[in-house]
Write a protein that holds these residues in place. Structure first.
Motif, short mmCIF file in Angstrom:
data_model
loop_
_atom_site.label_atom_id
_atom_site.label_comp_id
_atom_site.label_asym_id
_atom_site.label_seq_id
_atom_site.Cartn_x
_atom_site.Cartn_y
_atom_site.Cartn_z
N ASP A 46 0.84 -1.19 0.00
CA ASP A 46 0.00 0.00 0.00
C ASP A 46 0.87 1.25 0.00
OD1 ASP A 46 -1.78 2.05 0.43
OD2 ASP A 46 -2.72 1.16 2.19
N PRO A 47 0.88 2.00 -1.09
CA PRO A 47 1.72 3.19 -1.17
C PRO A 47 1.37 4.25 -0.12
CG PRO A 47 0.69 2.74 -3.30
CD PRO A 47 0.13 1.76 -2.33
N ALA A 48 0.17 4.21 0.43
CA ALA A 48 -0.24 5.21 1.42
C ALA A 48 0.36 4.93 2.80
CB ALA A 48 -1.76 5.27 1.51
N ARG A 49 0.78 3.70 3.05
CA ARG A 49 1.37 3.36 4.36
C ARG A 49 2.87 3.57 4.34
NH1 ARG A 49 0.20 -2.41 5.57
NH2 ARG A 49 1.28 -1.93 7.50
N GLU A 50 3.37 4.30 5.30
CA GLU A 50 4.80 4.60 5.40
C GLU A 50 5.50 3.60 6.31
OE1 GLU A 50 6.65 6.91 3.83
OE2 GLU A 50 4.88 7.45 2.67
N TRP A 85 8.89 0.37 -6.42
CA TRP A 85 7.82 0.62 -7.39
C TRP A 85 6.97 1.82 -7.01
CZ3 TRP A 85 2.66 0.15 -5.90
CH2 TRP A 85 2.41 -0.49 -4.69
N MET A 86 6.95 2.19 -5.73
CA MET A 86 6.14 3.32 -5.28
C MET A 86 6.74 4.66 -5.68
SD MET A 86 5.01 1.98 -1.56
CE MET A 86 4.51 0.29 -1.33
N ARG A 87 7.96 4.64 -6.21
CA ARG A 87 8.61 5.88 -6.64
C ARG A 87 8.37 6.17 -8.13
NH1 ARG A 87 12.58 3.35 -3.42
NH2 ARG A 87 12.68 4.31 -1.38
N LEU A 88 7.65 5.30 -8.79
CA LEU A 88 7.30 5.56 -10.19
C LEU A 88 6.30 6.72 -10.25
CD1 LEU A 88 6.78 1.85 -11.31
CD2 LEU A 88 8.75 3.31 -11.83
N ARG A 89 6.01 7.17 -11.45
CA ARG A 89 5.00 8.22 -11.62
C ARG A 89 3.67 7.75 -11.02
NH1 ARG A 89 6.56 7.71 -16.90
NH2 ARG A 89 4.41 7.31 -17.53
N PRO A 90 2.87 8.67 -10.46
CA PRO A 90 1.62 8.28 -9.78
C PRO A 90 0.70 7.38 -10.60
CG PRO A 90 2.10 10.58 -9.35
CD PRO A 90 3.13 10.10 -10.34
N GLU A 91 0.56 7.65 -11.89
CA GLU A 91 -0.33 6.82 -12.70
C GLU A 91 0.22 5.40 -12.85
OE1 GLU A 91 2.15 9.22 -15.72
OE2 GLU A 91 1.22 9.57 -13.79
N VAL A 93 2.17 3.95 -10.49
CA VAL A 93 2.00 3.35 -9.16
C VAL A 93 0.61 2.73 -9.05
CG1 VAL A 93 1.78 3.86 -6.69
CG2 VAL A 93 3.70 4.78 -7.97
N GLU A 94 -0.38 3.44 -9.56
CA GLU A 94 -1.76 2.92 -9.54
C GLU A 94 -1.86 1.59 -10.27
OE1 GLU A 94 -5.37 5.10 -10.87
OE2 GLU A 94 -4.42 6.73 -9.74
N VAL A 95 -1.24 1.51 -11.46
CA VAL A 95 -1.29 0.28 -12.25
C VAL A 95 -0.54 -0.84 -11.53
CG1 VAL A 95 -0.61 -0.80 -14.44
CG2 VAL A 95 -1.55 1.51 -14.43
N VAL A 96 0.65 -0.55 -11.01
CA VAL A 96 1.43 -1.58 -10.31
C VAL A 96 0.67 -2.08 -9.09
CG1 VAL A 96 3.54 -2.07 -9.02
CG2 VAL A 96 3.67 -0.78 -11.13
N HIS A 97 0.08 -1.17 -8.33
CA HIS A 97 -0.67 -1.56 -7.13
C HIS A 97 -1.81 -2.49 -7.49
CE1 HIS A 97 -3.45 -0.84 -3.64
NE2 HIS A 97 -2.34 -1.20 -3.04
N ARG A 98 -2.55 -2.14 -8.54
CA ARG A 98 -3.66 -2.99 -8.98
C ARG A 98 -3.16 -4.37 -9.42
NH1 ARG A 98 -5.37 -4.40 -13.66
NH2 ARG A 98 -4.28 -2.81 -14.85
N LEU A 99 -2.06 -4.40 -10.20
CA LEU A 99 -1.52 -5.67 -10.66
C LEU A 99 -1.02 -6.53 -9.51
CD1 LEU A 99 0.43 -4.46 -13.80
CD2 LEU A 99 -1.56 -5.98 -13.79
N ARG A 100 -0.34 -5.90 -8.53
CA ARG A 100 0.16 -6.66 -7.38
C ARG A 100 -0.99 -7.24 -6.56
NH1 ARG A 100 5.60 -5.84 -5.65
NH2 ARG A 100 4.90 -6.01 -3.50
N GLN A 101 -2.07 -6.48 -6.44
CA GLN A 101 -3.23 -6.98 -5.71
C GLN A 101 -3.90 -8.12 -6.48
OE1 GLN A 101 -4.30 -6.01 -2.58
NE2 GLN A 101 -2.38 -4.89 -2.58
N GLU A 102 -4.07 -7.91 -7.76
CA GLU A 102 -4.74 -8.91 -8.60
C GLU A 102 -3.95 -10.21 -8.70
OE1 GLU A 102 -5.98 -9.31 -13.31
OE2 GLU A 102 -5.80 -7.32 -12.42
N HIS A 103 -2.64 -10.11 -8.80
CA HIS A 103 -1.81 -11.30 -9.04
C HIS A 103 -0.97 -11.71 -7.83
CE1 HIS A 103 -2.87 -11.36 -13.27
NE2 HIS A 103 -2.68 -10.05 -13.29
N MET A 104 -1.20 -11.07 -6.69
CA MET A 104 -0.48 -11.41 -5.45
C MET A 104 1.04 -11.31 -5.60
SD MET A 104 -3.02 -12.04 -3.44
CE MET A 104 -2.40 -12.93 -2.05
N GLY A 105 1.51 -10.37 -6.44
CA GLY A 105 2.94 -10.13 -6.58
C GLY A 105 3.69 -11.13 -7.44
#
Length: 161
Positions: A46-50, A85-91, A93-105
């Motif tokens: 989760d990119p929102a958690r530090e 991966w959280m340091r990529l451009r915001p758009e 990061v959104e795609v990577v986060h969705r893919l990691r959630q969908e495919h469990m990394g």
């Protein structure tokens, strides 16, 4: 996994993954004693958690500077490898986060071409290598990245906390 202090000091770092927390835990311990003196928590989903560092409030122990520096260097490396991966451009990061959630990394080899097609449709070709490395630890040709640790599938993350 427990890593002893390289200089022979009686300290070690235990590294574990907490599936419910989606985070890596690094615990600095005095060898042979519990609980941990310091715990670093590095969320990797989760990119929102530090990342955070917590000290045992019930104990006061002088930890040598070189040991604390070693611990914080290990924490910094975990942050770098788990959250790059959280340091990529915001758009992206959104795609990577969705893919990691969908495919469990992780993506099975036989499903990789299908996922590659999905990623190609979502991001510019120039961003493809960074996206695949960040989401799955793979190159566009499907091979895995060389490095300290590629993202692991959920069932290979070790014991939870």
């Amino acid at each position: 996994m427990s890593v002893p202090h390289p200089g022979g000091a009686p300290y070690a770092i235990t590294v574990l993954y907490s599936v419910p927390d989606d985070a890596w835990y690094l615990e600095l311990e005095l060898v042979g004693e519990r609980p941990a003196l310091v715990t670093a928590i590095v969320p990797d989903e989760d990119p929102a958690r530090e990342p955070t560092v917590c000290f045992d409030p019930g104990r006061h122990l002088d930890v040598p500077y070189e040991v604390m520096r070693w611990f914080m260097d290990q924490v910094e490396e975990e942050i770098r490898t788990s959250r790059a991966w959280m340091r990529l451009r915001p758009e992206l990061v959104e795609v990577v986060h969705r893919l990691r959630q969908e495919h469990m990394g992780a993506v099975e080899d036989d499903r990789f071409p299908q996922v590659l097609e999905e990623v190609r449709a979502a991001v510019p070709e120039a961003d493809l290598p960074a996206m695949l490395a960040a989401a799955f630890g793979r190159r566009p040709d499907g091979t895995t990245m060389d490095g300290p640790r590629a993202p692991r599938p959920a069932d290979d993350r070790g014991a939870g906390t």
